[in-house]
Design a protein around this motif. Structure first.
Motif, PDB file in Angstrom:
ATOM      1  N   GLU A  50      41.922  51.629  43.355  1.00 38.00           N
ATOM      2  CA  GLU A  50      40.726  52.257  42.803  1.00 38.00           C
ATOM      3  C   GLU A  50      41.383  53.350  41.585  1.00 38.00           C
ATOM      4  O   GLU A  50      40.751  53.079  40.337  1.00 38.00           O
ATOM      5  N   ALA A  51      42.302  53.891  41.667  1.00 36.33           N
ATOM      6  CA  ALA A  51      43.100  54.720  40.595  1.00 36.33           C
ATOM      7  C   ALA A  51      43.564  53.979  39.562  1.00 36.33           C
ATOM      8  O   ALA A  51      43.368  54.247  38.395  1.00 36.33           O
ATOM      9  N   ALA A  52      44.238  52.943  39.939  1.00 40.88           N
ATOM     10  CA  ALA A  52      44.583  51.939  38.803  1.00 40.88           C
ATOM     11  C   ALA A  52      43.529  51.328  38.196  1.00 40.88           C
ATOM     12  O   ALA A  52      43.524  51.037  36.862  1.00 40.88           O
ATOM     13  N   SER A  53      42.196  50.880  38.924  1.00 45.04           N
ATOM     14  CA  SER A  53      41.071  50.316  38.171  1.00 45.04           C
ATOM     15  C   SER A  53      40.507  51.328  37.351  1.00 45.04           C
ATOM     16  O   SER A  53      39.807  51.005  36.192  1.00 45.04           O
ATOM     17  N   ALA A  54      40.476  52.555  37.582  1.00 45.40           N
ATOM     18  CA  ALA A  54      40.142  53.486  36.741  1.00 45.40           C
ATOM     19  C   ALA A  54      40.744  53.819  35.428  1.00 45.40           C
ATOM     20  O   ALA A  54      40.259  54.325  34.498  1.00 45.40           O
ATOM     21  N   GLU A  55      42.121  53.442  35.625  1.00 47.30           N
ATOM     22  CA  GLU A  55      43.024  53.621  34.337  1.00 47.30           C
ATOM     23  C   GLU A  55      42.879  52.303  33.446  1.00 47.30           C
ATOM     24  O   GLU A  55      43.059  52.421  32.021  1.00 47.30           O
ATOM     25  N   VAL A  56      42.568  51.223  34.052  1.00 46.86           N
ATOM     26  CA  VAL A  56      42.775  49.869  33.122  1.00 46.86           C
ATOM     27  C   VAL A  56      41.230  49.115  33.199  1.00 46.86           C
ATOM     28  O   VAL A  56      41.050  48.582  34.533  1.00 46.86           O
ATOM     29  N   ALA A  57      40.320  49.425  32.391  1.00 45.88           N
ATOM     30  CA  ALA A  57      38.823  48.776  32.401  1.00 45.88           C
ATOM     31  C   ALA A  57      38.919  47.205  32.876  1.00 45.88           C
ATOM     32  O   ALA A  57      39.903  46.626  32.186  1.00 45.88           O
ATOM     33  N   GLY A  58      38.147  46.775  33.753  1.00 46.12           N
ATOM     34  CA  GLY A  58      37.994  45.477  33.779  1.00 46.12           C
ATOM     35  C   GLY A  58      38.815  44.801  34.812  1.00 46.12           C
ATOM     36  O   GLY A  58      38.421  43.577  35.192  1.00 46.12           O
ATOM     37  N   VAL A  59      39.823  45.645  35.488  1.00 44.79           N
ATOM     38  CA  VAL A  59      40.569  44.708  36.274  1.00 44.79           C
ATOM     39  C   VAL A  59      39.902  44.658  37.907  1.00 44.79           C
ATOM     40  O   VAL A  59      39.013  45.668  38.061  1.00 44.79           O
ATOM     41  N   GLU A  60      40.118  43.737  38.500  1.00 43.15           N
ATOM     42  CA  GLU A  60      39.611  43.602  40.019  1.00 43.15           C
ATOM     43  C   GLU A  60      40.642  43.952  40.951  1.00 43.15           C
ATOM     44  O   GLU A  60      41.785  43.231  41.110  1.00 43.15           O
ATOM     45  N   GLY A  61      40.493  44.723  41.887  1.00 38.83           N
ATOM     46  CA  GLY A  61      41.348  45.134  42.922  1.00 38.83           C
ATOM     47  C   GLY A  61      41.137  44.489  44.213  1.00 38.83           C
ATOM     48  O   GLY A  61      39.829  44.569  44.627  1.00 38.83           O
ATOM     49  N   TYR A  62      42.300  44.071  44.882  1.00 38.99           N
ATOM     50  CA  TYR A  62      42.081  43.200  46.209  1.00 38.99           C
ATOM     51  C   TYR A  62      42.991  44.009  47.087  1.00 38.99           C
ATOM     52  O   TYR A  62      44.320  44.035  46.744  1.00 38.99           O
ATOM     53  N   VAL A  63      42.487  44.666  48.226  1.00 36.30           N
ATOM     54  CA  VAL A  63      43.580  45.077  49.277  1.00 36.30           C
ATOM     55  C   VAL A  63      44.172  43.998  49.933  1.00 36.30           C
ATOM     56  O   VAL A  63      43.528  42.977  50.498  1.00 36.30           O
ATOM     57  N   CYS A  64      45.664  43.803  49.901  1.00 39.77           N
ATOM     58  CA  CYS A  64      46.288  42.694  50.419  1.00 39.77           C
ATOM     59  C   CYS A  64      47.631  43.041  51.036  1.00 39.77           C
ATOM     60  O   CYS A  64      48.436  43.942  49.833  1.00 39.77           O
ATOM     61  N   ASP A  65      48.093  42.907  51.946  1.00 44.74           N
ATOM     62  CA  ASP A  65      49.470  43.012  52.436  1.00 44.74           C
ATOM     63  C   ASP A  65      50.041  41.719  52.032  1.00 44.74           C
ATOM     64  O   ASP A  65      49.853  40.691  52.752  1.00 44.74           O
ATOM     65  N   VAL A  66      51.131  41.800  51.154  1.00 46.34           N
ATOM     66  CA  VAL A  66      51.738  40.448  50.723  1.00 46.34           C
ATOM     67  C   VAL A  66      52.681  39.903  51.947  1.00 46.34           C
ATOM     68  O   VAL A  66      53.154  38.563  51.742  1.00 46.34           O
ATOM     69  N   THR A  67      52.988  40.716  53.005  1.00 52.77           N
ATOM     70  CA  THR A  67      53.811  40.170  53.990  1.00 52.77           C
ATOM     71  C   THR A  67      52.787  39.572  55.148  1.00 52.77           C
ATOM     72  O   THR A  67      53.566  38.836  56.133  1.00 52.77           O
ATOM     73  N   ASP A  68      51.567  39.526  55.007  1.00 53.42           N
ATOM     74  CA  ASP A  68      50.725  38.894  55.970  1.00 53.42           C
ATOM     75  C   ASP A  68      50.353  37.406  55.479  1.00 53.42           C
ATOM     76  O   ASP A  68      49.155  37.518  54.590  1.00 53.42           O
ATOM     77  N   PRO A  69      50.400  36.304  55.960  1.00 56.28           N
ATOM     78  CA  PRO A  69      49.881  34.999  55.499  1.00 56.28           C
ATOM     79  C   PRO A  69      48.438  35.060  55.474  1.00 56.28           C
ATOM     80  O   PRO A  69      47.998  34.422  54.386  1.00 56.28           O
ATOM     81  N   ILE A  70      47.804  35.449  56.430  1.00 53.61           N
ATOM     82  CA  ILE A  70      46.472  35.439  56.480  1.00 53.61           C
ATOM     83  C   ILE A  70      45.948  36.211  55.409  1.00 53.61           C
ATOM     84  O   ILE A  70      44.730  35.716  54.704  1.00 53.61           O
ATOM     85  N   ALA A  71      46.234  37.264  55.310  1.00 54.13           N
ATOM     86  CA  ALA A  71      45.760  38.233  54.052  1.00 54.13           C
ATOM     87  C   ALA A  71      46.044  37.614  52.795  1.00 54.13           C
ATOM     88  O   ALA A  71      44.942  37.544  51.920  1.00 54.13           O
ATOM     89  N   VAL A  72      47.173  37.059  52.377  1.00 55.64           N
ATOM     90  CA  VAL A  72      47.365  36.325  51.143  1.00 55.64           C
ATOM     91  C   VAL A  72      46.451  35.139  50.698  1.00 55.64           C
ATOM     92  O   VAL A  72      45.959  35.036  49.731  1.00 55.64           O
ATOM     93  N   ALA A  73      46.482  34.393  51.868  1.00 56.74           N
ATOM     94  CA  ALA A  73      45.386  33.274  51.695  1.00 56.74           C
ATOM     95  C   ALA A  73      43.918  33.719  51.432  1.00 56.74           C
ATOM     96  O   ALA A  73      43.290  33.170  50.597  1.00 56.74           O
ATOM     97  N   ARG A  74      43.530  34.662  52.324  1.00 62.41           N
ATOM     98  CA  ARG A  74      42.495  35.116  51.979  1.00 62.41           C
ATOM     99  C   ARG A  74      41.894  35.964  50.572  1.00 62.41           C
ATOM    100  O   ARG A  74      41.179  35.598  50.040  1.00 62.41           O
ATOM    101  N   THR A  75      42.958  36.399  50.242  1.00 64.71           N
ATOM    102  CA  THR A  75      43.060  37.386  48.911  1.00 64.71           C
ATOM    103  C   THR A  75      43.086  36.262  47.840  1.00 64.71           C
ATOM    104  O   THR A  75      42.218  36.362  47.018  1.00 64.71           O
ATOM    105  N   PHE A  76      43.780  35.432  47.647  1.00 63.87           N
ATOM    106  CA  PHE A  76      43.924  34.307  46.705  1.00 63.87           C
ATOM    107  C   PHE A  76      42.598  33.415  46.730  1.00 63.87           C
ATOM    108  O   PHE A  76      42.152  33.032  45.565  1.00 63.87           O
ATOM    109  N   SER A  77      42.022  33.157  47.879  1.00 69.33           N
ATOM    110  CA  SER A  77      40.663  32.525  47.883  1.00 69.33           C
ATOM    111  C   SER A  77      39.658  33.434  47.157  1.00 69.33           C
ATOM    112  O   SER A  77      38.906  32.711  46.575  1.00 69.33           O
TER     113      SER A  77
END
Length: 242
Positions: A50-77
């Protein structure tokens, strides 16, 4: 052929920044958003996104642990559903404790590897099929001095960054002929962050690596002529001894 930007009314390309903090990650998001990309940013903490999104207009933030295969698949979907297929993956996620071989724990060693190497693999595998089908794309890894050599206090971090670099090199050899540019930026120096400034108050601004400069290097790599691609580019302050 140099990658061109879309004309008016054409779909905007999608860039994903995996690992967004106040330094290189935020600068990457800002540069690619300014360049006309739709930008998705990934991080483990909602508040930081949210802090990053406040600094850069228009970006979309996604909570994702890149070490979790299920989270990565869900996020990129979810990114595909909201923005479209990923054109550029900027893998900036990095983690490591800075201790000697006698001080690190097995858990420290594994954790660094999971973020820097395993996470890099998971995110890359999430975007490669569409890039291959399209015959174009770019995957840029943020490396470090530790990608090339180990120091006394990088007994966990250096093996993880070296593994990431080796993965990137293997990917580049396999993917370049398919039109996918894989490259590594070796960030050689202390990145200009509030915490590094606080830790080294006697250092001048020129001592630190500028995140905006790293982002500009990534932009250059993504838009290189494919007949003159680079695999590894170093980014360091002009006064750095190396």
């Amino acid at each position: 052929m140099v990658r061109r930007m879309p004309m008016l009314n054409e779909p905007r390309p999608v860039a994903v920044v995996a690992g967004v903090g106040p330094g290189n990650g935020l600068a990457l998001a800002r540069r690619f958003a300014a360049g006309g990309y739709q930008v998705a940013i990934l991080g483990r903490e909602q508040a930081k996104l949210e802090a990053a999104s406040a600094e850069v207009a228009g970006v979309e933030g996604y909570v994702c642990d890149v070490t979790d295969p299920i989270a990565v698949a869900r996020t990129f979907s979810a990114i595909k559903e909201a923005l479209g297929e990923t054109d550029v993956l900027l893998f900036n996620a990095g983690s490591g404790v800075f201790k000697s071989v006698e001080e690190i724990s097995p858990e420290d060693f594994e954790s660094a590897w999971r973020v820097n190497a395993y996470g890099a693999l998971l995110c890359s595998q999430a975007v490669l099929p569409a890039m291959k089908a399209r015959g174009s794309g770019a995957i840029i890894f943020t490396g470090a001095t530790a990608s090339l050599r180990g120091g006394k206090a990088t007994a966990a971090f250096a093996p993880a960054k070296a593994a990431q670099r080796s993965l990137a090199q293997s990917m580049a050899r396999a993917m370049w002929p398919k039109g996918i540019h894989v490259a590594v930026i070796i960030v050689d120096g202390a990145v200009d962050l509030p915490r590094t400034r606080a830790a080294m108050p006697d250092k001048a601004a020129d001592f630190f690596v500028a995140p905006a400069g790293v982002a500009e290097t990534a932009w250059f790599l993504v838009h290189q002529d494919r007949r003159a691609w680079s695999f590894e580019v170093e980014a360091r302050p002009f006064g750095e001894t190396w």
